[in-house]
Design a protein around this motif. Structure first.
Motif, mmCIF file in Angstrom:
data_model
loop_
_atom_site.group_PDB
_atom_site.id
_atom_site.type_symbol
_atom_site.label_atom_id
_atom_site.label_comp_id
_atom_site.label_asym_id
_atom_site.label_seq_id
_atom_site.Cartn_x
_atom_site.Cartn_y
_atom_site.Cartn_z
ATOM 1 N N UNK A 40 20.549 4.579 -4.416
ATOM 2 C CA UNK A 40 19.356 4.825 -5.222
ATOM 3 C C UNK A 40 19.204 6.307 -5.558
ATOM 4 N N UNK A 41 18.827 6.581 -6.792
ATOM 5 C CA UNK A 41 18.513 7.912 -7.310
ATOM 6 C C UNK A 41 19.687 8.894 -7.257
ATOM 7 N N UNK A 42 20.883 8.404 -7.491
ATOM 8 C CA UNK A 42 22.036 9.291 -7.616
ATOM 9 C C UNK A 42 22.287 9.559 -9.100
ATOM 10 N N UNK A 43 23.073 10.591 -9.378
ATOM 11 C CA UNK A 43 23.394 10.949 -10.752
ATOM 12 C C UNK A 43 24.879 10.730 -11.000
ATOM 13 N N UNK A 44 25.174 9.964 -12.035
ATOM 14 C CA UNK A 44 26.548 9.753 -12.473
ATOM 15 C C UNK A 44 26.765 10.561 -13.750
ATOM 16 N N UNK A 45 28.004 10.949 -13.989
ATOM 17 C CA UNK A 45 28.321 11.690 -15.204
ATOM 18 C C UNK A 45 29.443 10.989 -15.958
ATOM 19 N N UNK A 46 29.514 11.268 -17.247
ATOM 20 C CA UNK A 46 30.635 10.800 -18.046
ATOM 21 C C UNK A 46 31.750 11.828 -17.905
ATOM 22 N N UNK A 47 32.955 11.353 -17.673
ATOM 23 C CA UNK A 47 34.101 12.250 -17.562
ATOM 24 C C UNK A 47 35.173 11.751 -18.513
ATOM 25 N N UNK A 48 35.672 12.666 -19.327
ATOM 26 C CA UNK A 48 36.707 12.315 -20.300
ATOM 27 C C UNK A 48 37.951 11.846 -19.565
ATOM 28 N N UNK A 69 35.122 7.835 -18.376
ATOM 29 C CA UNK A 69 34.902 7.145 -17.109
ATOM 30 C C UNK A 69 33.561 7.592 -16.549
ATOM 31 N N UNK A 70 32.984 6.751 -15.702
ATOM 32 C CA UNK A 70 31.809 7.169 -14.953
ATOM 33 C C UNK A 70 32.290 7.865 -13.691
ATOM 34 N N UNK A 71 31.664 8.981 -13.379
ATOM 35 C CA UNK A 71 32.096 9.811 -12.268
ATOM 36 C C UNK A 71 30.928 10.005 -11.311
ATOM 37 N N UNK A 72 31.183 9.813 -10.009
ATOM 38 C CA UNK A 72 30.177 10.063 -8.987
ATOM 39 C C UNK A 72 30.780 10.968 -7.923
ATOM 40 N N UNK A 73 30.343 12.210 -7.914
ATOM 41 C CA UNK A 73 30.802 13.213 -6.941
ATOM 42 C C UNK A 73 32.324 13.261 -6.846
ATOM 43 N N UNK A 74 32.979 13.294 -7.990
ATOM 44 C CA UNK A 74 34.434 13.392 -8.037
ATOM 45 C C UNK A 74 35.159 12.064 -7.936
ATOM 46 N N UNK A 75 34.434 10.985 -7.688
ATOM 47 C CA UNK A 75 35.039 9.656 -7.594
ATOM 48 C C UNK A 75 34.839 8.947 -8.930
ATOM 49 N N UNK A 76 35.922 8.428 -9.481
ATOM 50 C CA UNK A 76 35.847 7.723 -10.758
ATOM 51 C C UNK A 76 35.625 6.240 -10.497
ATOM 52 N N UNK A 77 34.604 5.683 -11.126
ATOM 53 C CA UNK A 77 34.303 4.262 -11.004
ATOM 54 C C UNK A 77 35.204 3.521 -11.979
ATOM 55 N N UNK A 78 36.407 3.169 -11.536
ATOM 56 C CA UNK A 78 37.415 2.647 -12.460
ATOM 57 C C UNK A 78 37.649 1.145 -12.369
ATOM 58 N N UNK A 79 37.164 0.495 -11.332
ATOM 59 C CA UNK A 79 37.377 -0.947 -11.181
ATOM 60 C C UNK A 79 36.100 -1.690 -11.576
ATOM 61 N N UNK A 80 36.135 -2.339 -12.730
ATOM 62 C CA UNK A 80 34.944 -3.021 -13.234
ATOM 63 C C UNK A 80 34.442 -4.135 -12.325
ATOM 64 N N UNK A 81 35.313 -4.725 -11.526
ATOM 65 C CA UNK A 81 34.913 -5.836 -10.661
ATOM 66 C C UNK A 81 34.375 -5.365 -9.314
ATOM 67 N N UNK A 82 34.567 -4.103 -8.994
ATOM 68 C CA UNK A 82 34.135 -3.564 -7.709
ATOM 69 C C UNK A 82 32.635 -3.302 -7.716
ATOM 70 N N UNK A 83 31.997 -3.472 -6.576
ATOM 71 C CA UNK A 83 30.567 -3.202 -6.462
ATOM 72 C C UNK A 83 30.349 -1.690 -6.435
ATOM 73 N N UNK A 84 29.232 -1.254 -7.002
ATOM 74 C CA UNK A 84 28.987 0.182 -7.101
ATOM 75 C C UNK A 84 28.751 0.811 -5.734
ATOM 76 N N UNK A 85 28.257 0.046 -4.764
ATOM 77 C CA UNK A 85 28.047 0.637 -3.443
ATOM 78 C C UNK A 85 29.363 0.906 -2.721
#
Length: 151
Positions: free
Chosen positions: A136-144, A114-130
């Motif tokens: 701008x200029x944030x860092x996302x990580x891959x989380x198993x 999953x893509x992870x942003x500050x402990x939040x998992x971006x799990x809904x593909x239809x949801x907007x990233x904002x």
């Protein structure tokens, strides 16, 4: 103008391509807006960088364990699905530049991580990233992903 047409008629096709590439490379290096782009850029990257400068797109950094960070550009109104496609496209360009011929199964990647942003998992593909607070200029990580236990 005649000098250019005379010169063009004496050069071979490969020589004209080489002259064009070197001229574009010189222009890109000297331009402050495009100077951080690689010398073998594609039109898509120029348009994306221009969109960032006009405030139409944002830059997101993707952190991978022991690998270099990826710099991905997406529109401000992008969905999680759009972001995933941009990551895949950017990684393909990265592999092409490094000469790697490893085939990546993105279906496997998105099923396993999953893509992870500050402990939040971006799990809904239809949801907007904002909606997840991605700007701008944030860092996302891959989380198993954790395996779901069958009961």
């Amino acid at each position: 103008m005649e000098d250019i047409s005379d010169l063009a008629s004496t050069l071979t096709h490969d020589e004209i391509i080489e002259v064009t590439k070197s001229t574009l490379s010189t222009l890109i290096i000297s331009d402050p807006l495009l100077s951080d782009l690689p010398p073998d850029i594609v039109l898509e990257e120029v348009l994306a960088q221009t969109a960032v400068e006009h405030g139409q797109s944002i830059t997101i950094f993707i952190s991978r364990d022991d690998e270099p960070m990826l710099k991905v550009i997406v529109p401000q109104s992008a969905t999680v699905s759009d972001l995933k496609k941009a990551i895949a496209r950017h990684f393909e360009l990265y592999q092409k530049r490094t000469g790697s011929k490893v085939k990546v199964s993105w279906k496997y990647v998105w099923r396993t991580y999953d893509l992870n942003f500050e402990g939040i998992i971006l799990d809904d593909n239809c949801s907007k990233i904002d909606n997840y607070g991605v700007t701008n200029k944030v860092t996302l990580t891959f989380k198993k992903r954790k395996k779901k236990r069958k009961i």
